[in-house]
Motif scaffolding. Sequence first.
Motif, PDB file in Angstrom:
ATOM      1  N   LEU A 144       0.804  -1.211   0.000  1.00  0.00           N
ATOM      2  CA  LEU A 144       0.000   0.000   0.000  1.00  0.00           C
ATOM      3  C   LEU A 144       0.843   1.270   0.000  1.00  0.00           C
ATOM      4  O   LEU A 144       0.511   2.243  -0.683  1.00  0.00           O
ATOM      5  CB  LEU A 144      -0.962   0.004   1.185  1.00  0.00           C
ATOM      6  CG  LEU A 144      -2.154  -0.964   1.093  1.00  0.00           C
ATOM      7  CD1 LEU A 144      -3.101  -0.733   2.257  1.00  0.00           C
ATOM      8  CD2 LEU A 144      -2.893  -0.794  -0.231  1.00  0.00           C
ATOM      9  N   SER A 145       1.927   1.271   0.755  1.00  0.00           N
ATOM     10  CA  SER A 145       2.775   2.467   0.791  1.00  0.00           C
ATOM     11  C   SER A 145       3.347   2.775  -0.585  1.00  0.00           C
ATOM     12  O   SER A 145       3.405   3.931  -1.016  1.00  0.00           O
ATOM     13  CB  SER A 145       3.916   2.281   1.800  1.00  0.00           C
ATOM     14  OG  SER A 145       3.408   2.154   3.107  1.00  0.00           O
ATOM     15  N   GLU A 146       3.755   1.722  -1.283  1.00  0.00           N
ATOM     16  CA  GLU A 146       4.289   1.877  -2.634  1.00  0.00           C
ATOM     17  C   GLU A 146       3.217   2.397  -3.582  1.00  0.00           C
ATOM     18  O   GLU A 146       3.449   3.307  -4.379  1.00  0.00           O
ATOM     19  CB  GLU A 146       4.801   0.516  -3.109  1.00  0.00           C
ATOM     20  CG  GLU A 146       6.104   0.583  -3.879  1.00  0.00           C
ATOM     21  CD  GLU A 146       6.611  -0.817  -4.181  1.00  0.00           C
ATOM     22  OE1 GLU A 146       6.109  -1.446  -5.138  1.00  0.00           O
ATOM     23  OE2 GLU A 146       7.494  -1.292  -3.439  1.00  0.00           O
ATOM     24  N   LEU A 147       2.028   1.817  -3.501  1.00  0.00           N
ATOM     25  CA  LEU A 147       0.937   2.226  -4.378  1.00  0.00           C
ATOM     26  C   LEU A 147       0.512   3.660  -4.092  1.00  0.00           C
ATOM     27  O   LEU A 147       0.277   4.449  -5.009  1.00  0.00           O
ATOM     28  CB  LEU A 147      -0.249   1.276  -4.213  1.00  0.00           C
ATOM     29  CG  LEU A 147      -0.011  -0.168  -4.654  1.00  0.00           C
ATOM     30  CD1 LEU A 147      -1.210  -1.040  -4.277  1.00  0.00           C
ATOM     31  CD2 LEU A 147       0.252  -0.251  -6.148  1.00  0.00           C
ATOM     32  N   GLU A 148       0.429   3.998  -2.815  1.00  0.00           N
ATOM     33  CA  GLU A 148       0.009   5.356  -2.452  1.00  0.00           C
ATOM     34  C   GLU A 148       1.012   6.400  -2.929  1.00  0.00           C
ATOM     35  O   GLU A 148       0.639   7.530  -3.280  1.00  0.00           O
ATOM     36  CB  GLU A 148      -0.182   5.453  -0.937  1.00  0.00           C
ATOM     37  CG  GLU A 148      -1.407   4.683  -0.449  1.00  0.00           C
ATOM     38  CD  GLU A 148      -1.495   4.611   1.063  1.00  0.00           C
ATOM     39  OE1 GLU A 148      -2.581   4.285   1.577  1.00  0.00           O
ATOM     40  OE2 GLU A 148      -0.479   4.875   1.741  1.00  0.00           O
ATOM     41  N   SER A 149       2.300   6.019  -2.983  1.00  0.00           N
ATOM     42  CA  SER A 149       3.321   6.961  -3.437  1.00  0.00           C
ATOM     43  C   SER A 149       3.187   7.289  -4.922  1.00  0.00           C
ATOM     44  O   SER A 149       3.762   8.278  -5.397  1.00  0.00           O
ATOM     45  CB  SER A 149       4.720   6.396  -3.159  1.00  0.00           C
ATOM     46  OG  SER A 149       5.022   5.307  -4.026  1.00  0.00           O
ATOM     47  N   MET A 150       2.438   6.485  -5.667  1.00  0.00           N
ATOM     48  CA  MET A 150       2.224   6.735  -7.096  1.00  0.00           C
ATOM     49  C   MET A 150       1.133   7.769  -7.350  1.00  0.00           C
ATOM     50  O   MET A 150       1.009   8.282  -8.463  1.00  0.00           O
ATOM     51  CB  MET A 150       1.851   5.424  -7.807  1.00  0.00           C
ATOM     52  CG  MET A 150       2.904   4.346  -7.737  1.00  0.00           C
ATOM     53  SD  MET A 150       2.332   2.825  -8.557  1.00  0.00           S
ATOM     54  CE  MET A 150       3.609   1.682  -8.054  1.00  0.00           C
ATOM     55  N   LEU A 151       0.335   8.063  -6.346  1.00  0.00           N
ATOM     56  CA  LEU A 151      -0.739   9.033  -6.503  1.00  0.00           C
ATOM     57  C   LEU A 151      -0.170  10.439  -6.400  1.00  0.00           C
ATOM     58  O   LEU A 151       0.860  10.661  -5.756  1.00  0.00           O
ATOM     59  CB  LEU A 151      -1.808   8.793  -5.441  1.00  0.00           C
ATOM     60  CG  LEU A 151      -2.483   7.423  -5.523  1.00  0.00           C
ATOM     61  CD1 LEU A 151      -3.336   7.156  -4.283  1.00  0.00           C
ATOM     62  CD2 LEU A 151      -3.342   7.318  -6.786  1.00  0.00           C
ATOM     63  N   PRO A 152      -0.808  11.414  -7.034  1.00  0.00           N
ATOM     64  CA  PRO A 152      -0.259  12.778  -7.027  1.00  0.00           C
ATOM     65  C   PRO A 152      -0.009  13.297  -5.617  1.00  0.00           C
ATOM     66  O   PRO A 152      -0.834  13.125  -4.719  1.00  0.00           O
ATOM     67  CB  PRO A 152      -1.356  13.584  -7.737  1.00  0.00           C
ATOM     68  CG  PRO A 152      -2.012  12.601  -8.649  1.00  0.00           C
ATOM     69  CD  PRO A 152      -2.007  11.305  -7.877  1.00  0.00           C
ATOM     70  N   GLU A 153       1.133  13.921  -5.447  1.00  0.00           N
ATOM     71  CA  GLU A 153       1.550  14.389  -4.125  1.00  0.00           C
ATOM     72  C   GLU A 153       0.521  15.332  -3.516  1.00  0.00           C
ATOM     73  O   GLU A 153       0.031  16.254  -4.174  1.00  0.00           O
ATOM     74  CB  GLU A 153       2.903  15.097  -4.234  1.00  0.00           C
ATOM     75  CG  GLU A 153       3.490  15.486  -2.895  1.00  0.00           C
ATOM     76  CD  GLU A 153       4.886  16.073  -3.021  1.00  0.00           C
ATOM     77  OE1 GLU A 153       5.452  16.451  -1.979  1.00  0.00           O
ATOM     78  OE2 GLU A 153       5.398  16.157  -4.162  1.00  0.00           O
ATOM     79  N   GLY A 154       0.202  15.085  -2.263  1.00  0.00           N
ATOM     80  CA  GLY A 154      -0.713  15.954  -1.542  1.00  0.00           C
ATOM     81  C   GLY A 154      -2.169  15.576  -1.640  1.00  0.00           C
ATOM     82  O   GLY A 154      -3.011  16.156  -0.955  1.00  0.00           O
TER      83      GLY A 154
END
Length: 269
Positions: A144-154
């Motif tokens: 999940l941390s890896e996947l969430e990091s792919m979403l636009p920052e903020g």
Amino acid sequence: MASAVAADAPLKPLRQQYVVVMRHGDRIDNFEPLWVSTAARPWDPPLIQDGRVRAFCAGRKIRTQLGFPIHRAFVSPFLRCIQTAAEVVSALCAVDDDPNATNSDGVSIDPSKLKVSIEYGLCEMLNREAIRIPPKDGEWGFNLSELESMLPEGTLDHTVERVYKELPQWEETVLGARNRYAQIIKELADKHPSENLLLVTHAEGVGVAVSAFLEGITVYEVDYCTFAQLRRSISSQEPSLAAGEFEVLNPGQTGIRYMPSSSIADGAI
């Protein structure tokens, strides 16, 4: 002394809530058949470049043509959906969007425009009709941390509690998956009645978004990045809220093909 509100007092119309349910973009294994032979995670294909372009353009269409804002997005944990959501959200949050831009590269965004969360209940049907090569050990390996990091920052919202705390069990039935999609659409809308939602999911989920709320039809094909639009009224009588039934807007739009359920029963398809 002011009189009490009668128990049967009519609910006051408050607003309309919109829910957009979108399929992911073009997945690599449908265009490069040999990809699965060397893939570490053959059950979780990424997008091809055309898929990114299609997703970004779909996001721009939602922003400029639908006539209502998107406040919150939920996305399936499968990589193709995460990558699709990244493009769509970038287009929705774009600042001074360059009309010539075809993907999120170099696009400036205002992340305050909407928030995004991963929702397990939007995942692919977990059965052999949808997953061509499942993991042998039963471990899907979603980081999940890896996947969430792919979403636009903020844009990520960690405060939202997931409806599905974990993935459905492997080999769920098609009917079970369809019931899940219908349930998750309604539950997410009920949890956020004051916001318009974008749900990035899979073809079956988009089909259910139409068939579950449009009586007597069966969806048999959904194109990449096609989206269904749902609308319902939200009424108030303090301290509670009441929601009307969803109606499907523009069900015959290009990209979603369906026919009367009776035709399927009669063997027409």
